[in-house]
Design a protein around this motif. Structure first.
Motif, mmCIF file in Angstrom:
data_model
loop_
_atom_site.group_PDB
_atom_site.id
_atom_site.type_symbol
_atom_site.label_atom_id
_atom_site.label_comp_id
_atom_site.label_asym_id
_atom_site.label_seq_id
_atom_site.Cartn_x
_atom_site.Cartn_y
_atom_site.Cartn_z
ATOM 1 N N ALA A 87 43.157 47.896 39.299
ATOM 2 C CA ALA A 87 42.316 47.356 39.403
ATOM 3 C C ALA A 87 41.005 46.785 39.624
ATOM 4 N N ASN A 140 34.277 43.822 40.694
ATOM 5 C CA ASN A 140 33.908 42.854 41.375
ATOM 6 C C ASN A 140 32.145 43.238 40.664
ATOM 7 N N THR A 167 31.415 46.903 42.576
ATOM 8 C CA THR A 167 32.612 47.154 43.562
ATOM 9 C C THR A 167 33.542 47.448 42.316
ATOM 10 N N GLU A 181 37.812 48.561 42.818
ATOM 11 C CA GLU A 181 39.519 49.296 43.961
ATOM 12 C C GLU A 181 40.149 49.301 43.277
ATOM 13 N N VAL A 182 40.616 50.323 43.681
ATOM 14 C CA VAL A 182 42.085 51.190 42.995
ATOM 15 C C VAL A 182 43.023 50.207 44.126
ATOM 16 N N LYS A 183 44.477 50.197 43.652
ATOM 17 C CA LYS A 183 45.280 48.730 44.517
ATOM 18 C C LYS A 183 46.264 50.100 43.841
ATOM 19 N N VAL A 213 31.433 54.900 41.424
ATOM 20 C CA VAL A 213 32.414 55.712 42.704
ATOM 21 C C VAL A 213 33.380 56.084 42.618
ATOM 22 N N PHE A 239 36.253 59.189 43.695
ATOM 23 C CA PHE A 239 37.584 58.780 44.651
ATOM 24 C C PHE A 239 38.089 59.692 45.195
#
Length: 392
Positions: A71, A74, A81, A83-85, A353, A355
């Motif tokens: 993840a 930032n 932010t 963000e999950v990759k 956030v 999901f």
């Protein structure tokens, strides 16, 4: 490679490469066969690199789909932010379906290795996501209900696994060097039992739990070198019933402990951090409150007692992982839940956030700081298998 051509190999490997963060070195594997062997199978290099190289932390998230994913967090923008990759590949060699992924129910990080447990605790694997090395285990007999595992190391980075049960005085130790399980005595101080099997943190090779002896709540440190427990005092005395509204534990850069505390449902959520813990002062712990937040339902936040979080001490920002049920779905979908991330700092502005609807409430999702490492496991008896490294 050209700049190293005229330098002695010993200087390059012993003094230069051992100080480069592991994630950057991993991209140099294809440079030559010698370096590939050095990074993937030289245990001495892996140990020396772990001692000398700057630590590079990577956030990993265990999602509600039983997958471990990198993840990106930032915290530098106006709005933080998360963000999950793409998930990391952990192929289950015992599956009936070739190439099937192993379903990870719990994950525990120590020294660049992940201990990943199946849902019923009947199988687990110790995995280095950077090198792809895996070692698969079936626990000794004794049942699986309420069973947990912790990975640590003793002297000379000799890795061990502690098997324990919530609420039971039943402990076993697996040693990598001998490839064997053995029964150990009651590791806890008299009267104490482990409170939650999921709130387990590794710090410098030792494991830390929240434990209680009504009405006392404490943090317990298990030292894998001595195989003994020590009590670590909380910054607060225990509540009258021995419990807090919320109590979570994490580590900070593998140097300190951080505690997320909410005394009751009306109080603010506080972040406490210890002094730097090392071998010389591990029994002398002082706490400092560094952040107080309003993480409560009226602020559209729902934080429960069991879960994980990360804390950036420099930026004074907390990242909280949470699961909660979505009750605004159709009746036939009740029992589904969401993975939530809350990010908050000194301004008390909470960034959420969501999901989305994930699935049944089975997997204990969470976040952790992973340190990529070339550490190698002892060879006795275990099978080694390389996994897909493309996502690291």
């Amino acid at each position: 490679m050209e700049i190293f051509r005229d330098l002695p190999e010993e200087l390059v490997e012993e003094e230069i490469l051992t100080q480069v963060p592991a994630k950057y070195l991993n991209g140099l594997r294809s440079t030559c066969q010698r370096w590939n062997r050095l990074f993937s199978s030289d245990r001495r290099f892996g140990r020396k690199h772990g001692d000398k190289a700057a630590k590079q932390f990577v956030v990993l998230m265990l999602t509600n789909f039983f997958r471990v994913c990198p993840a990106i967090v930032n915290l530098d923008g106006k709005v933080p932010t998360f963000e999950v990759k793409t998930e990391l590949s952990l192929v289950d060699p015992h599956s009936e379906h070739p190439g099937a992924q192993f379903d990870v129910y719990r994950v525990f990080h120590c020294d660049g290795l992940l201990l990943c447990t199946s849902e019923d605790a009947s199988r687990f694997v110790v995995w280095n996501p950077l090198t792809g090395e895996t070692r698969w285990f079936q626990p000794s007999s004794g049942g699986t209900i309420g069973r947990g595992f912790a990975l640590g190391y003793g002297k000379n980075k000799s890795y061990k696994i502690l098997s324990y049960y919530r609420g039971r005085k039943d402990y076993e130790m697996y040693e990598f060097s001998s490839d064997s399980w053995r029964v150990v005595g009651d590791i806890l101080p008299p009267g104490f039992t482990l409170r939650y099997s999921s709130i387990t943190v590794s710090l410098q090779g030792s494991a830390y739990w929240v434990a209680y002896d009504e009405p006392t709540t404490q943090i317990i440190k298990f030292d894998f070198s001595t195989e003994k427990c020590l009590l670590v005092p909380l910054p607060y005395p225990s509540q009258p019933d021995g419990r807090f509204e919320v109590l979570r534990l994490t580590n900070v850069k593998d140097e300190k402990l951080a505690l997320l505390v909410q005394l009751d449902d009306t109080s603010k959520t506080e972040i406490w951090v210890t002094n730097k813990i090392d071998e010389t002062n591990s029994q002398v712990v002082s706490w400092n409150m560094v952040l107080a937040l309003d993480l409560s339902p009226h602020n559209d936040v729902q934080v429960y007692d069991e879960g994980s979080f990360l804390f950036d001490e420099e930026k004074k920002v907390v990242v909280v992982s949470e699961q909660w049920f979505d009750f605004e779905v159709e009746e036939e979908d009740l029992g589904q839940n969401k993975d939530m991330i809350y990010i908050a700092g000194e301004d008390n502005v909470v960034t959420q956030v969501d999901f989305g609807l994930d699935g049944p409430n089975q997997c204990v999702s969470g976040i952790l700081n992973y340190v990529p490492s070339f550490v190698q496991m002892e060879q006795a008896g275990g099978k080694r298998k390389r996994a897909d490294l493309s996502d690291m």
